[in-house]
Every structure is written in structure tokens, then in C-alpha cells.
Design an enzyme around this catalytic site. Structure first.
Site, short mmCIF file in Angstrom:
data_model
loop_
_atom_site.label_atom_id
_atom_site.label_comp_id
_atom_site.label_asym_id
_atom_site.label_seq_id
_atom_site.Cartn_x
_atom_site.Cartn_y
_atom_site.Cartn_z
N ARG A 104 7.49 -1.80 -2.28
CA ARG A 104 8.61 -0.87 -2.39
C ARG A 104 8.99 -0.72 -3.86
O ARG A 104 8.98 -1.69 -4.64
CB ARG A 104 9.79 -1.42 -1.60
N THR A 377 6.51 11.10 3.85
CA THR A 377 5.87 9.79 3.87
C THR A 377 4.53 9.92 4.59
O THR A 377 4.16 10.99 5.06
CB THR A 377 6.80 8.74 4.55
N THR A 395 4.85 6.03 0.64
CA THR A 395 5.69 7.23 0.48
C THR A 395 6.03 7.53 -0.97
O THR A 395 6.00 6.64 -1.83
CB THR A 395 7.01 7.04 1.27
N ASN A 397 8.80 9.61 -0.88
CA ASN A 397 10.06 10.06 -0.31
C ASN A 397 9.95 11.51 0.18
O ASN A 397 9.27 11.74 1.17
CB ASN A 397 11.24 9.86 -1.25
N ASP A 419 17.03 6.82 -1.69
CA ASP A 419 17.13 5.93 -0.54
C ASP A 419 18.19 4.85 -0.72
O ASP A 419 18.49 4.12 0.22
CB ASP A 419 15.77 5.27 -0.27
N SER A 448 14.45 0.85 3.12
CA SER A 448 13.49 1.77 3.72
C SER A 448 13.61 1.72 5.23
O SER A 448 14.19 0.78 5.79
CB SER A 448 12.07 1.38 3.29
N GLY A 469 11.10 9.40 7.74
CA GLY A 469 12.45 9.08 7.28
C GLY A 469 13.23 8.32 8.34
O GLY A 469 12.75 7.34 8.91
#
Length: 566
Positions: A104, A377, A395, A397, A419, A448, A469
Site C-alpha cells: 500500500r 482498481t 490499484t 485509485n 483514500d 483500503s 472501491g
């Protein structure tokens, strides 16, 4: 059936199955330690072909995951890319070892709690989504490097070769990518870097046009020659930082050098005798999935009516999204009560407030603030012949991230900073609300919803996940329930979906998710129902049926993906 560009498989199918062995072999297959077949399902046939190429040439599932990740960044830039991030869920069959690679993104060191708010403390429209300030420090390349170094068995240059070839030689523009480019045409016409790669004379070219990305090919070639770690230090890192700063971003070379992909223990639960494994924080997906299954375990779903079953699923979704907003964030910055949230006792308390004949108003559950969701994503699932498996959700986003491209690299800039919870109770771009647990802080990882999942019933194993999402958690929940009901991979990815995310207090549903009588019943119980304008998600499923000695794979018919078994 779809055709591939040169150097790829001639044919890939949205659903692929290799059947059971001859009569008399089933009992041996049920105790076999390995499936004997490999399978990949991804959001694009050429990415699936890239992974299969690596499996055919000595690589394992983990090498194939590197190849698929890189190829998706070339052929599906709407959903992923080297400047993105995600979570790779891994299972090594030889010893049963499982881990999650947390790739991430994190916030730049110069990021601050209120960086997207105006002088009055209100969010500045599109600042977190359409500007370079919205870009987090990328994690995907570090995740790929860890995956290859620790678990793969072929050189990284070999795993990157299919993606390099696709970027250099080109691939046919698909209808899906054509439509996505058309959607952002006004912005891309004014972006020379994007226009050079994807447009022709200021317009989106016809479907089938060969799309070549020479700068991206050069970036990938550099990584193949110098190692994936060279993304974070040295010449390429300096180029990335200069390009981001030129567009108003706040990346530094120190930020890139500080980034590390981390291994974290997956979240594990049990439901109806099956073992369910999913992503840990900073994803909320695994915790929410296990919590929802624990709530549903308080009821006998096989003894209730179909509409009561759907009502119970909706109520479970409502409660876990409320807890997501309150408790989930980066575990390196906050204490997350994972054990409590995933405990049967906690679920029993939540289930006690559920009535079979009445919807629970979300406003009656103490929580936070208000909120639409989105389809971006990407996800892929891999099984190799030895039984190693990967479920990866990666992803940038939103579609193409910010839509900005870093000069000379061919890389779109993510907008993952959206996010974070920029203000308690204010929904992000996917309609998800949050509080201080997910507030912005330097080098903090944003929360996430990715929910890659392994479900092992003993006789069968599901490897799955989807983009979407705020819709992701619900899709993985429905897929898990369908799998444990004995559904095929094709049935799981094709089933109509419904969704509730606590706020807004609305049940969204695809055509066919509810019958007319079910809609009337749910409405009478107090649910606010909203028919979705578009179908959502892009679930990618691989199933290994140990008992039948069969492997199958399916790519969501809502997308353009490819699934293959061999």
C-alpha cells in the site's frame, strides 16, 4: 473468445476449465498435494497470457504475479500501474505458509492532516483526486520486488519481459480502454505525455488501434536491467520526483528511499467449516469479511427464505462498514482491535440487534457522517501446478489515478491520498466515511477496501477478488457464500450483486439481484432500494476442486478479462 497480440496466446477464454481425471482417479485426486494444473484469471487477456508465459518457462505463481502486475500496468492503465500499490495474498503449498505483502502507498513526509481543506476547514473540490498532491508514495514495485526476491524462482527481467514487449510493440486498443480514454479526453488532450501515448490528433483512436508506450517500455527495461529496487533510489527515482514536483506534488527522493513493502499476517477466520484467509490492515477488507461471516454464522442461512437470507447479508454489510469507518486504519499508526472485531462473541452481539422482519436504520447505529462508489482498481488470481497461489488486488485509485503522467516515464500518477479521511464524516471519492483512525499523517498508509481472498473448504479452494472501491468487501462476501454453496467459478463471477455500506443508508443492486417479490418485501421492511445504473466489479476467480481433480478459472463478464487453465 478473444484474440491476443503477437507473442501471446492465440486464444483465451473468459471461463476455462480442465475437467476431472478418468474414472478411478478421483479418490487419489482428493488427497493429492498439488492440482497438477495451473490457472490464471485477470482483468485483461494479455496480462493473463503474460503470467502463463512465465509459468510455462520455469516460474511459479509468485513469478507469474510479478508478470501479471507489470502487464496490467501496460494494458489496463485505468486500474493499476507502477506508481500504484495494493496487497498480494500468498499461499505456499509445500508447507502451507501464508502471508500478505502490504504494498500500500504511504503519504509523503510533507503531507499534513488538513492538506486538502480550505481556510474554513472544508474539503477543496478535486484537490485530492485531480492534482499531484493526491499522489501517495508508490508501493507496487516494492511489493513486486519482495515477491520475486523471497518467493519467486526466475529472474525479474524474465518476469518483466512480457510487459516490456507489450509496451514497446503495442497492443490493440480495447473497447473498455477506448471508453475510459474518451471519458477523460478533455483532460488528456491538454496532457502532452498522455496524448503522445494514447491519442491520435487530439482524439481517441478507433478500437483495435495499436497502442505503443515507448517511455513506459524504457522504464520497465530500466527496472529489468537494474532491479526493481532501482525504482526507489538513483536515476529513476530522481526523475520521478522531478516530474511530480513539476506538477505541484510534494514527493522527495527521501520519501521513495524510505518506502518498504511489508509482510503482515493475513486475517483468518472460519465459516461453515471452511478456512477463510484475507488481507490484513491497512486494508479493511479481511477484517470486514471475517466479521460479516461471523455475523451470518449466528443464523442458519439454509433454513431461512431466500429474501431473509439476502436481508441478513445486507444487515451484516451495514454493520461491518460502520466498524470500518470507526476502527480501521494503518496498524503502524493506530491500535486496531482486530481480535475483537473478528471474534465470534463480538459478532454475536452485533447479530442480536438484527431482526428478520425489519431493516436497521443506519442512523440508529452510532458511527460517523454520510456518503457513491466506483469501479476502479484491478485484481488477478493465480494457481500454479504445485498448488501455490496468489490473490492480488492492486490499484492507482480512480481511472488513470490523477490522469497526470510523470514526464518521460510513461507512468500515470496515482491519487491514493483520497483514500485517507480528510475530515471526519466527509466521504471520499467512493462514498466511504472515516474518522481519525484514517487521518493523514507523514508516511502513514491510507486505508483500503481490497479483499483478496482464499477460501478452503477442504474439498475445494477459491482464489478470488475484485476491484470496485467501497463495493469490494460486499463482492468478496457474496463470492464466498456462493463458493460455499457449491457454485462454479463462472457462476460466482457472473452472479448479480447487491451492496450496502452503512452510509448512505441505501441498498444498491444490479438487475437480477432481487426478484420483484423480494424488492417488495425488502421495501416493506424499511430498506431504501436503488437500482444501479451500471453493473459493478470485475471479479477474477480460480477454483481448485481437490475432490474432483479439476481446476477452473473465470473472469467477470462485466469486464474484458481472460481466464485460462492448463
Amino acid at each position: 473468445m478473444r484474440t491476443c497480440a503477437s507473442g501471446c496466446l492465440a486464444l483465451l477464454f473468459a471461463t476455462a476449465v480442465i475437467g476431472a481425471p478418468a474414472a478411478g482417479a478421483a479418490s487419489a485426486a482428493s488427497t493429492a498435494a498439488a492440482p497438477g494444473h495451473a490457472a490464471i484469471a485477470s482483468a485483461h487477456p494479455l496480462a493473463t497470457a503474460a503470467g502463463l508465459e512465465i509459468l510455462r518457462n520455469g516460474g511459479n505463481a509468485f513469478d507469474a504475479a510479478v508478470a501479471v502486475s507489470a502487464a496490467l500496468g501496460v494494458v489496463e492503465p485505468t486500474g493499476s500501474g507502477l506508481t500504484g500499490g495494493g496487497i498480494y495474498l500468498l499461499h505456499r503449498e509445500s508447507d502451507g505458509f501464508e502471508t500478505a505483502i502490504d504494498a500500500r502507498e504511504f503519504a509523503p513526509a510533507a503531507a499534513s492532516r488538513d492538506m486538502f481543506l480550505d481556510a474554513q476547514g472544508e474539503p477543496v473540490l478535486r484537490l485530492s483526486t485531480d492534482s499531484a498532491l493526491g499522489a501517495g508514495i508508490p508501493g507496487e514495485v516494492a511489493g513486486m520486488a519482495l515477491l520475486a526476491r523471497k518467493y519467486g524462482r526466475v529472474p525479474v527481467a524474465q518476469s518483466l519481459a512480457p510487459a516490456i514487449r507489450l509496451a514497446r510493440e503495442g497492443f490493440p486498443l480495447s473497447a473498455r480502454l477506448h471508453d475510459a480514454l474518451q471519458r477523460r479526453l478533455a483532460q488528456f488532450v491538454a496532457e502532452p505525455e498522455v496524448a503522445r501515448n494514447f491519442l491520435r490528433k487530439g482524439a481517441v483512436p478507433p478500437v483495435g488501434t495499436l497502442i505503443r508506450q515507448p517511455e513506459l517500455a524504457a522504464t520497465l527495461q530500466y527496472l529489468a536491467q537494474h532491479g526493481l529496487e532501482s525504482f526507489y533510489q538513483g536515476k529513476l527515482a530522481a526523475q520521478l520526483v522531478a516530474g511530480v514536483k513539476a506538477q505541484g506534488g510534494i514527493w522527495t527522493e527521501a520519501d521513495l528511499a524510505a518506502y518498504r513493502a511489508l509482510e503482515r499476517a493475513p486475517v483468518v477466520g472460519q465459516y461453515r467449516g471452511a478456512r477463510v484467509v484475507s488481507a490484513p490492515p491497512p486494508s479493511s477488507g479481511g477484517v470486514a469479511l471475517i466479521e460479516a461471516l461471523n455475523i451470518l454464522a449466528q443464523f442458519d442461512l439454509r433454513s431461512v427464505t431466500p429474501v431473509q437470507r439476502k436481508h441478513l447479508v445486507i444487515e451484516a454489510m451495514r454493520r461491518v462498514h460502520r466498524d470500518r469507518a470507526l476502527y480501521l486504519g494503518d496498524p503502524d499508526f493506530i491500535d486496531i482491535p482486530v481480535s475483537r472485531l473478528t471474534s465470534a462473541d463480538y459478532a454475536a452481539g452485533l447479530a442480536a440487534s438484527i431482526r428478520l422482519d425489519r431493516a436497521t436504520p443506519s442512523g440508529s447505529l452510532p458511527g460517523i457522517g454520510a456518503g457513491a462508489a466506483g469501479p476502479q482498481t484491478t485484481h488477478f488470481s493465480v494457481l500454479d501446478r504445485d498448488g501455490n497461489r496468489v490473490a492480488a488486488t492492486i490499484t492507482v485509485n480512480f481511472y488513470f489515478g490523477t490522469g497526470l503522467m510523470i514526464a518521460g516515464t510513461g507512468l500515470f500518477l496515482n491519487n491514493e491520498m483520497d483514500d485517507f479521511s480528510m475530515k471526519p464524516g466527509v466521504p471520499n471519492g467512493f462514498g466511504l466515511v472515516g474518522g481519525d483512525a484514517n487521518a493523514i499523517a507523514p508516511h502513514k498508509r491510507m486505508l483500503s477496501s481490497v479483499t483478496p481472498v482464499f477460501v478452503d473448504s477442504g474439498s475445494r479452494v477459491l482464489i478470488g477478488g475484485s476491484p470496485g472501491g467501497s463495493l469490494i468487501i460486499g463482492m468478496s462476501l457474496l463470492a464466498t457464500l456462493g463458493f460455499l454453496d457449491g457454485e462454479s467459478a463462472a457462476a460466482i463471477v457472473g452472479a448479480p450483486r447487491f451492496h450496502h455500506q452503512y452510509l448512505p443508508d441505501v441498498v444498491r443492486y444490479e438487475p437480477g439481484a432481487f426478484s420483484d417479490d423480494e424488492l417488495k418485501s425488502l421495501a416493506a421492511e424499511g430498506d431504501v432500494l436503488e437500482a444501479a445504473a451500471n453493473r459493478w466489479g470485475n471479479f477474477q476467480a480460480v477454483i481448485w476442486d481437490r475432490a474432483a481433480g479439476k481446476v477452473e478459472a473465470a473472469s467477470d463478464p462485466r469486464g474484458e478479462g481472460g481466464a485460462v487453465v492448463e
